[in-house]
Scaffold this motif. Structure first.
Motif: not given
Length: 310
Positions: A28-32, A160-166, A96-97
């Motif tokens: 929904e929010h495209p990555p740059d 945080l877990k590497g598969v899902n972190m920022a 929505w990630w």
């Protein structure tokens, strides 16, 4: 407007990488920008990126080996976004990630990193199996994961877990992932180490169970495999190293003692070694226990960095 880069390390999982990139293209929010990092000897990602590059800005970096740590560092050095998100090539973030990542970090300027749940094989767990204790390191060094089982509201965590972190880009620097970690390709606990770096420097990390990726862990179309003993040794080494160099001697002593006595199935202590006897047999269980024990000792010896514990 906040910009975001997404790093995807990839090795030997072409079909899953294509699924991952398609999910990122449908956000929904495209990555740059999307940065795919892969070994030079794996030609699959180059073909996939070339075919999908028209959908989004996708950069590709080839590195000389299969080190996930080096791949992540290469991606971070290339990233230009205000936020750097990371996922695996065997994961598919929900639509929505990225929007949720950006919202969390925009709404709370003191927040350094955000992560969420990974649904194994895209399947949620029954409510009775969900856990509130997620991503914690006790003062005695015991680690609690449970990222794929989390429930409840968003809250601060240690890991945080590497598969899902920022993370915020300016907190990462140019080489945040520890090159001293061991592993045959994917160095386990690189996410533990980078998370604890943020905590040691005074940052806050948040876990949101509604921030979801589908995670097809363990599936591979390549021949690359880690042996059980090597995985046990590396996992034990890396955990002790990450705890000691970021949380200090006291936490590391507790982590080692807990590891010797209990451990986890991958890197067992005595408790999990005994539990594994019906599956592995005495000889294999003993050899895996010995490998994990050697790994914990090696992890302790690998660093003399002992910052004051929390």
């Amino acid at each position: 407007m906040t910009s975001i880069s997404v790093i995807v390390p990839s090795a030997g999982r072409g079909a899953l990488l294509e699924q991952c990139l398609s999910s990122l293209a449908s956000q929904e929010h495209p990555p740059d920008e999307i940065i795919v990092v892969h070994p030079e000897d794996d030609a699959g990602p180059a073909e996939i990126v070339a075919r999908l590059a028209h959908q989004h800005r996708i950069a590709r970096i080839a590195i000389p080996d299969r080190s996930q740590v080096r791949a992540l560092n290469a991606g971070v050095a290339r990233a230009t976004g205000d936020i750097v998100a990371m996922t695996d090539d065997d994961a598919a973030p929900r639509p929505w990630w990225i929007a949720s990542i950006v919202r969390h970090l925009e709404d709370d300027p003191e927040l350094v990193g955000i992560g969420g749940r990974d649904l194994i094989d895209g399947t949620d767990v029954p409510a009775a199996e969900r856990q509130r204790a997620v991503g914690r390191i006790s003062r005695t060094g015991r680690r609690i994961g449970n990222h794929h089982l989390g429930c409840g509201p968003p809250r601060d965590v240690h890991v945080l877990k590497g598969v899902n972190m920022a993370f915020r880009r300016d907190w990462l620097g140019d080489e945040p992932f520890d090159l001293g970690l061991l592993g045959d390709g994917a160095e386990s606990h690189n996410d533990l180490d980078v998370s604890l770096q943020m905590i040691r420097r005074g940052g806050r990390l948040r876990y949101d169970p509604d921030l979801l990726v589908d995670h097809y862990a363990g599936h591979s179309d390549g021949a690359h495999r880690r042996t059980t003993e090597l995985a046990a040794y590396a996992s034990a080494h890396n955990e002790v190293r990450a705890v000691r160099r970021n949380l200090g001697r006291q936490a590391a002593i507790g982590n080692v003692l807990w590891g010797f006595g209990v451990g986890v199935p991958l890197a067992p202590g005595l408790y999990h070694a005994v539990r594994s006897l019906p599956t592995h047999g005495l000889a294999d269980a003993a050899s895996i226990l010995a490998a994990a024990t050697r790994g914990r000792i090696s992890g302790w010896r690998s660093t003399t960095t002992t910052p004051r514990a929390r």
